[in-house]
Design a protein around this motif. Structure first.
Motif, PDB file in Angstrom:
ATOM      1  N   GLN A   1       0.811  -1.209   0.000  1.00 23.25           N
ATOM      2  CA  GLN A   1       0.000   0.000   0.000  1.00 23.25           C
ATOM      3  C   GLN A   1       0.850   1.267   0.000  1.00 23.25           C
ATOM      4  OE1 GLN A   1      -3.255   0.154  -0.583  1.00 23.25           O
ATOM      5  NE2 GLN A   1      -3.074  -2.069  -0.823  1.00 23.25           N
TER       6      GLN A   1
ATOM      7  N   ILE B   1       1.834   1.564  -3.620  1.00 22.66           N
ATOM      8  CA  ILE B   1       0.687   1.939  -4.453  1.00 22.66           C
ATOM      9  C   ILE B   1       0.308   3.400  -4.235  1.00 22.66           C
ATOM     10  CG2 ILE B   1      -1.769   1.516  -4.858  1.00 22.66           C
ATOM     11  CD1 ILE B   1       0.083  -0.585  -6.062  1.00 22.66           C
TER      12      ILE B   1
ATOM     13  N   THR C   1       2.228   5.833  -3.942  1.00 19.45           N
ATOM     14  CA  THR C   1       3.058   6.701  -4.780  1.00 19.45           C
ATOM     15  C   THR C   1       2.611   6.658  -6.238  1.00 19.45           C
ATOM     16  OG1 THR C   1       4.732   5.014  -5.367  1.00 19.45           O
ATOM     17  CG2 THR C   1       5.008   6.178  -3.270  1.00 19.45           C
ATOM     18  N   ARG C   2       1.910   5.585  -6.626  1.00 18.13           N
ATOM     19  CA  ARG C   2       1.483   5.438  -8.022  1.00 18.13           C
ATOM     20  C   ARG C   2       0.053   5.935  -8.231  1.00 18.13           C
ATOM     21  NH1 ARG C   2       3.197  -0.880  -8.547  1.00 18.13           N
ATOM     22  NH2 ARG C   2       5.405  -0.672  -7.926  1.00 18.13           N
ATOM     23  N   GLN C   3      -0.758   5.822  -7.205  1.00 21.74           N
ATOM     24  CA  GLN C   3      -2.151   6.264  -7.291  1.00 21.74           C
ATOM     25  C   GLN C   3      -2.443   7.255  -6.159  1.00 21.74           C
ATOM     26  OE1 GLN C   3      -4.508   2.678  -7.185  1.00 21.74           O
ATOM     27  NE2 GLN C   3      -3.380   1.738  -8.867  1.00 21.74           N
TER      28      GLN C   3
ATOM     29  N   ALA D   1      -3.913  10.064  -6.070  1.00 23.02           N
ATOM     30  CA  ALA D   1      -5.220  10.719  -6.074  1.00 23.02           C
ATOM     31  C   ALA D   1      -6.240   9.964  -5.229  1.00 23.02           C
ATOM     32  CB  ALA D   1      -5.726  10.856  -7.507  1.00 23.02           C
ATOM     33  N   ALA D   2      -6.024   8.659  -5.044  1.00 22.97           N
ATOM     34  CA  ALA D   2      -6.940   7.868  -4.224  1.00 22.97           C
ATOM     35  C   ALA D   2      -6.798   8.199  -2.740  1.00 22.97           C
ATOM     36  CB  ALA D   2      -6.682   6.375  -4.452  1.00 22.97           C
ATOM     37  N   TYR D   3      -5.714   8.876  -2.383  1.00 27.08           N
ATOM     38  CA  TYR D   3      -5.467   9.194  -0.981  1.00 27.08           C
ATOM     39  C   TYR D   3      -5.644  10.674  -0.674  1.00 27.08           C
ATOM     40  CZ  TYR D   3      -3.518   4.504  -0.436  1.00 27.08           C
ATOM     41  OH  TYR D   3      -3.368   3.148  -0.397  1.00 27.08           O
TER      42      TYR D   3
ATOM     43  N   ALA E   1      -1.407  14.016  -4.872  1.00 24.93           N
ATOM     44  CA  ALA E   1      -1.430  13.743  -6.312  1.00 24.93           C
ATOM     45  C   ALA E   1      -0.751  14.858  -7.103  1.00 24.93           C
ATOM     46  CB  ALA E   1      -2.871  13.570  -6.789  1.00 24.93           C
TER      47      ALA E   1
ATOM     48  N   TYR F   1       5.707  10.579 -11.027  1.00 25.45           N
ATOM     49  CA  TYR F   1       5.757   9.127 -11.216  1.00 25.45           C
ATOM     50  C   TYR F   1       6.043   8.473  -9.877  1.00 25.45           C
ATOM     51  CZ  TYR F   1       6.036  10.011 -16.240  1.00 25.45           C
ATOM     52  OH  TYR F   1       5.774  10.426 -17.517  1.00 25.45           O
TER      53      TYR F   1
END
Length: 318
Positions: free
Chosen positions: A227, A230, A232-234, A236-238, A243, A248
């Motif tokens: 998690q 993840i 760092t890659r997504q 915007a979900a957090y 974001a 990258y």
């Protein structure tokens, strides 16, 4: 006991390198996790001394390479030397065939030299002409960068940065530590060379690596590692702000490095299981150099450490 031997080595390193416990600890973590270090800090912070002391504490040979703009790949890998008496070529190994390598001011060498080092770090081999030569089983690179003077430097490409297991950022010592350094240089007997432990054999190091990989890790801790990566890659979900800071995220090597380093830390502390605290303790040094920040973050003066602060606050630990 193997853990006891490593602790004695750590104590010896701390007696030789004053005021840099994080550096000495992560040198041992890198050895146990079979990875390489990138150390960033001003001159004079005992980076060379630390890895030289480590070479004294284990059965390994050490070589320092001063990276300069005129360095050639063959200066690292070695080259084929013509023998007139036999009429053929014989390979002369370069400094990369040592166990411990100090790549001093690595960012002062051009891309061709850095690519030669990249192959050695990633593949544990070097290629000269049409032949490939394996490097020693125990092979660790500690590269240094000077953050003060950037004129005439070649920034490391992201692919090479990703090969480094850890990225440490050192700072100047405090006043009390500075006094101890003065005492050390004034009286050489304070160094405690007589207290140097019996050098660790390479066989013992490989056995310790196997022991770290046998430590128990709960699925919840594994999921925590995943998690963090993840996030760092997504991002915007957090969080929207997060974001806007990340261009990258980190690669799968980050997940592997987080687990290996957390295992090594737990083993050095004498535990047979990995905790979330082990993961967070190594997270900054594992993830810092793998993040690519956005232009917005750079414009706002946001550092990788601040991004990681936010990630560790947003991702709940088990």
């Amino acid at each position: 006991m193997a853990v006891h031997a490593f602790r004695k080595l750590r104590d010896f390193l701390n007696s030789q390198v004053i005021g840099q416990p994080e550096l000495t600890e992560h040198l041992l973590i890198a050895i146990l996790a079979d990875g390489h270090l990138l150390v960033e800090g001003p001159p004079g912070l005992a980076k060379t001394r630390a890895i030289n002391a480590l070479a004294k504490g284990i059965e390994a040979n050490f070589h320092r390479i001063q990276f300069t703009p005129d360095l050639l790949p063959a200066d690292l890998t070695g080259t084929d030397i013509y023998r007139p008496e036999t009429g053929d070529f014989k390979f002369q190994p370069g400094p990369l065939f040592h166990n411990l390598i100090l790549a001093d001011e690595i960012n002062r060498a051009p891309a061709k030299v850095q690519s030669a080092l990249l192959e050695a770090m990633a593949e544990r081999q070097i290629t000269v002409g049409k032949k490939t030569y394996a490097l020693p089983p125990l092979f660790t690179v500690m590269a240094t960068q000077n953050p003060i003077e950037q004129e005439g430097t070649y920034p490391l490409p992201e692919a090479q940065l990703d090969r480094f297991l850890l990225h440490l950022v050192l700072d100047y010592p405090d006043a009390a530590t500075e006094r101890r350094i003065l005492q050390l240089t004034r009286n050489e007997s304070i160094r405690g060379e007589s207290d140097m432990p019996e050098p660790l054999s390479q066989k013992a190091i490989f056995a310790a690596r196997q022991a770290t990989m046998s430590l128990h890790i709960e699925p919840a801790v594994e999921n925590y590692i995943v998690q963090l990566v993840i996030a760092t890659r997504q991002p915007a979900a957090y969080d929207e702000t997060l974001a806007s800071w990340i261009e990258y995220g980190v690669s799968p090597r980050a997940s592997i490095a987080l687990e290996r380093c957390a295992r090594a830390r737990a083993w050095l502390l004498g535990r047979d299981f990995v905790t979330p605290d082990d993961v967070t303790a190594v997270a900054y040094n594992v993830l810092r150099h793998r993040l690519i920040l956005s232009y917005q973050a750079e414009a706002d003066g946001v550092s990788a450490n601040q991004v990681l602060d936010k990630i560790l606050n947003l991702v709940p630990a088990p």
